[in-house]
Design a protein around this motif. Structure first.
Motif, PDB file in Angstrom:
ATOM      1  N   ALA A 112    -112.586 -25.970 -47.919  1.00 24.47           N
ATOM      2  CA  ALA A 112    -111.235 -26.515 -47.782  1.00 24.47           C
ATOM      3  C   ALA A 112    -110.430 -25.619 -46.852  1.00 24.47           C
ATOM      4  O   ALA A 112    -110.622 -24.393 -46.835  1.00 24.47           O
ATOM      5  N   SER A 113    -109.567 -26.225 -46.075  1.00 24.78           N
ATOM      6  CA  SER A 113    -108.714 -25.462 -45.169  1.00 24.78           C
ATOM      7  C   SER A 113    -107.350 -26.124 -45.075  1.00 24.78           C
ATOM      8  O   SER A 113    -107.188 -27.314 -45.380  1.00 24.78           O
ATOM      9  N   TYR A 114    -106.384 -25.338 -44.626  1.00 20.93           N
ATOM     10  CA  TYR A 114    -105.007 -25.838 -44.538  1.00 20.93           C
ATOM     11  C   TYR A 114    -104.291 -25.106 -43.414  1.00 20.93           C
ATOM     12  O   TYR A 114    -104.434 -23.883 -43.275  1.00 20.93           O
ATOM     13  N   SER A 115    -103.554 -25.848 -42.605  1.00 25.87           N
ATOM     14  CA  SER A 115    -102.782 -25.246 -41.513  1.00 25.87           C
ATOM     15  C   SER A 115    -101.301 -25.347 -41.838  1.00 25.87           C
ATOM     16  O   SER A 115    -100.815 -26.420 -42.217  1.00 25.87           O
ATOM     17  N   ILE A 116    -100.600 -24.246 -41.702  1.00 19.76           N
ATOM     18  CA  ILE A 116     -99.164 -24.251 -41.976  1.00 19.76           C
ATOM     19  C   ILE A 116     -98.454 -25.026 -40.868  1.00 19.76           C
ATOM     20  O   ILE A 116     -98.620 -24.709 -39.686  1.00 19.76           O
ATOM     21  N   PRO A 117     -97.671 -26.045 -41.204  1.00 18.63           N
ATOM     22  CA  PRO A 117     -96.977 -26.822 -40.158  1.00 18.63           C
ATOM     23  C   PRO A 117     -95.959 -25.966 -39.429  1.00 18.63           C
ATOM     24  O   PRO A 117     -95.346 -25.070 -40.011  1.00 18.63           O
ATOM     25  N   GLN A 118     -95.778 -26.240 -38.153  1.00 20.19           N
ATOM     26  CA  GLN A 118     -94.732 -25.547 -37.414  1.00 20.19           C
ATOM     27  C   GLN A 118     -93.377 -26.108 -37.840  1.00 20.19           C
ATOM     28  O   GLN A 118     -93.281 -27.251 -38.291  1.00 20.19           O
ATOM     29  N   PRO A 119     -92.324 -25.336 -37.738  1.00 14.25           N
ATOM     30  CA  PRO A 119     -91.000 -25.833 -38.140  1.00 14.25           C
ATOM     31  C   PRO A 119     -90.481 -26.893 -37.173  1.00 14.25           C
ATOM     32  O   PRO A 119     -90.944 -26.994 -36.030  1.00 14.25           O
ATOM     33  N   MET A 120     -89.519 -27.644 -37.630  1.00 14.23           N
ATOM     34  CA  MET A 120     -88.872 -28.638 -36.775  1.00 14.23           C
ATOM     35  C   MET A 120     -88.169 -27.944 -35.617  1.00 14.23           C
ATOM     36  O   MET A 120     -87.499 -26.927 -35.799  1.00 14.23           O
ATOM     37  N   ILE A 121     -88.351 -28.486 -34.424  1.00 17.07           N
ATOM     38  CA  ILE A 121     -87.645 -27.986 -33.250  1.00 17.07           C
ATOM     39  C   ILE A 121     -86.373 -28.813 -33.084  1.00 17.07           C
ATOM     40  O   ILE A 121     -86.430 -30.040 -33.001  1.00 17.07           O
ATOM     41  N   GLY A 122     -85.233 -28.149 -33.052  1.00 20.39           N
ATOM     42  CA  GLY A 122     -83.962 -28.848 -32.863  1.00 20.39           C
ATOM     43  C   GLY A 122     -83.169 -28.201 -31.750  1.00 20.39           C
ATOM     44  O   GLY A 122     -82.364 -27.293 -31.996  1.00 20.39           O
ATOM     45  N   ARG A 123     -83.409 -28.603 -30.515  1.00 17.17           N
ATOM     46  CA  ARG A 123     -82.716 -28.000 -29.373  1.00 17.17           C
ATOM     47  C   ARG A 123     -81.351 -28.649 -29.174  1.00 17.17           C
ATOM     48  O   ARG A 123     -81.200 -29.863 -29.308  1.00 17.17           O
ATOM     49  N   ARG A 124     -80.381 -27.816 -28.811  1.00 15.31           N
ATOM     50  CA  ARG A 124     -79.019 -28.285 -28.635  1.00 15.31           C
ATOM     51  C   ARG A 124     -78.444 -27.741 -27.329  1.00 15.31           C
ATOM     52  O   ARG A 124     -78.729 -26.605 -26.935  1.00 15.31           O
ATOM     53  N   GLY A 125     -77.632 -28.564 -26.670  1.00 11.62           N
ATOM     54  CA  GLY A 125     -76.971 -28.136 -25.445  1.00 11.62           C
ATOM     55  C   GLY A 125     -75.970 -29.177 -25.008  1.00 11.62           C
ATOM     56  O   GLY A 125     -75.929 -30.291 -25.541  1.00 11.62           O
ATOM     57  N   TYR A 126     -75.136 -28.821 -24.048  1.00 13.65           N
ATOM     58  CA  TYR A 126     -74.180 -29.783 -23.526  1.00 13.65           C
ATOM     59  C   TYR A 126     -73.910 -29.502 -22.058  1.00 13.65           C
ATOM     60  O   TYR A 126     -74.168 -28.407 -21.549  1.00 13.65           O
ATOM     61  N   ASN A 127     -73.408 -30.521 -21.360  1.00 11.93           N
ATOM     62  CA  ASN A 127     -73.117 -30.450 -19.935  1.00 11.93           C
ATOM     63  C   ASN A 127     -71.704 -30.954 -19.695  1.00 11.93           C
ATOM     64  O   ASN A 127     -71.309 -32.002 -20.229  1.00 11.93           O
ATOM     65  N   LEU A 128     -70.934 -30.218 -18.900  1.00 13.38           N
ATOM     66  CA  LEU A 128     -69.572 -30.601 -18.550  1.00 13.38           C
ATOM     67  C   LEU A 128     -69.476 -30.795 -17.042  1.00 13.38           C
ATOM     68  O   LEU A 128     -69.988 -29.974 -16.270  1.00 13.38           O
ATOM     69  N   GLY A 129     -68.819 -31.859 -16.632  1.00 17.56           N
ATOM     70  CA  GLY A 129     -68.596 -32.113 -15.216  1.00 17.56           C
ATOM     71  C   GLY A 129     -67.175 -32.597 -14.990  1.00 17.56           C
ATOM     72  O   GLY A 129     -66.715 -33.529 -15.663  1.00 17.56           O
TER      73      GLY A 129
END
Length: 217
Positions: free
Chosen positions: A102-119
């Motif tokens: 039996a084997s098990y892989s630890i899931p990677q965490p959720m990626i939540g990238r944030r940013g904004y652009n102003l013009g």
């Protein structure tokens, strides 16, 4: 979450069933955009001022291989000669719950990238003559440094070789600060040589958005 997926079952002599590696992938991209503007026409001038505001959210989850567990039943446990490859014995072990490996892989965490652009921009369409129109404009672009929703963000500082971790020994953007003023002039003209011929020319400086080309993992 990984708890809502069936584990992978490998029984010698039978097709593997259950969740396969890298089959659990969730992605949700959100872009919120606001674009207020104001136009003013006076004489030969048509002036427009405005702003464009974009907020980016990139959410990605890849559970990785064997995130729900992987179990193998080879027939060795119930076989009298402890050799693998007997499908009947392998199925019997599966029904008995006699797991060989039996084997098990630890899931990677959720990626939540944030940013904004102003013009912010100012544009003037100046009709100098009935045949010649001049387009003059200026735009300022600002793109925020990228951060993450859960603070799990790190990079290597190439000047010191030190690992920077958001919220630990670095800012939420890992000490990356883009310039706040990026001026992009625009100049264009349109000349009506005759009723069937119009000559146009334009020049402008544009700034690319890094966030829109960032990869998934």
């Amino acid at each position: 979450s990984p708890m809502d997926a069936a584990p992978s079952m490998g029984i010698t002599g039978f097709t593997t069933f259950g969740s396969q590696g890298n089959t659990r992938v969730d992605q949700a991209d959100n872009i919120f955009q606001y674009a207020p503007s104001l136009s003013w026409i006076h004489g030969k001038h048509s002036v427009k001022v405005g702003a464009q505001i974009r907020r980016h959210q990139y959410n990605f989850f890849n559970a990785s291989a064997n995130f729900a567990g992987s179990y193998s039943f080879t027939g060795e446990i119930t076989s009298t000669n402890t050799t693998a490859g007997n499908a009947v014995n392998a199925l019997a072990e599966f029904l008995l719950g006699d797991v060989k490996t039996a084997s098990y892989s630890i899931p990677q965490p959720m990626i939540g990238r944030r940013g904004y652009n102003l013009g912010f921009y100012l544009q003037d369409d100046w009709k100098i003559t009935p045949k010649l129109t001049l387009n003059l404009g200026l735009r300022d672009e600002y793109e925020s440094p990228m951060t993450t929703s859960n603070g799990m963000f790190a990079r290597i500082d190439p000047t010191t070789g030190q690992m920077l971790v958001a919220g630990k020994n670095a800012s939420a953007s890992l000490n990356l600060y883009p310039p706040r003023v990026n001026l992009g002039p625009r100049v264009g003209l349109a000349y009506a040589a005759d009723p069937k011929t119009v000559i146009r020319s334009a020049f402008g400086v544009f700034y690319y958005q890094l966030f829109s080309i960032v990869g998934g993992v």
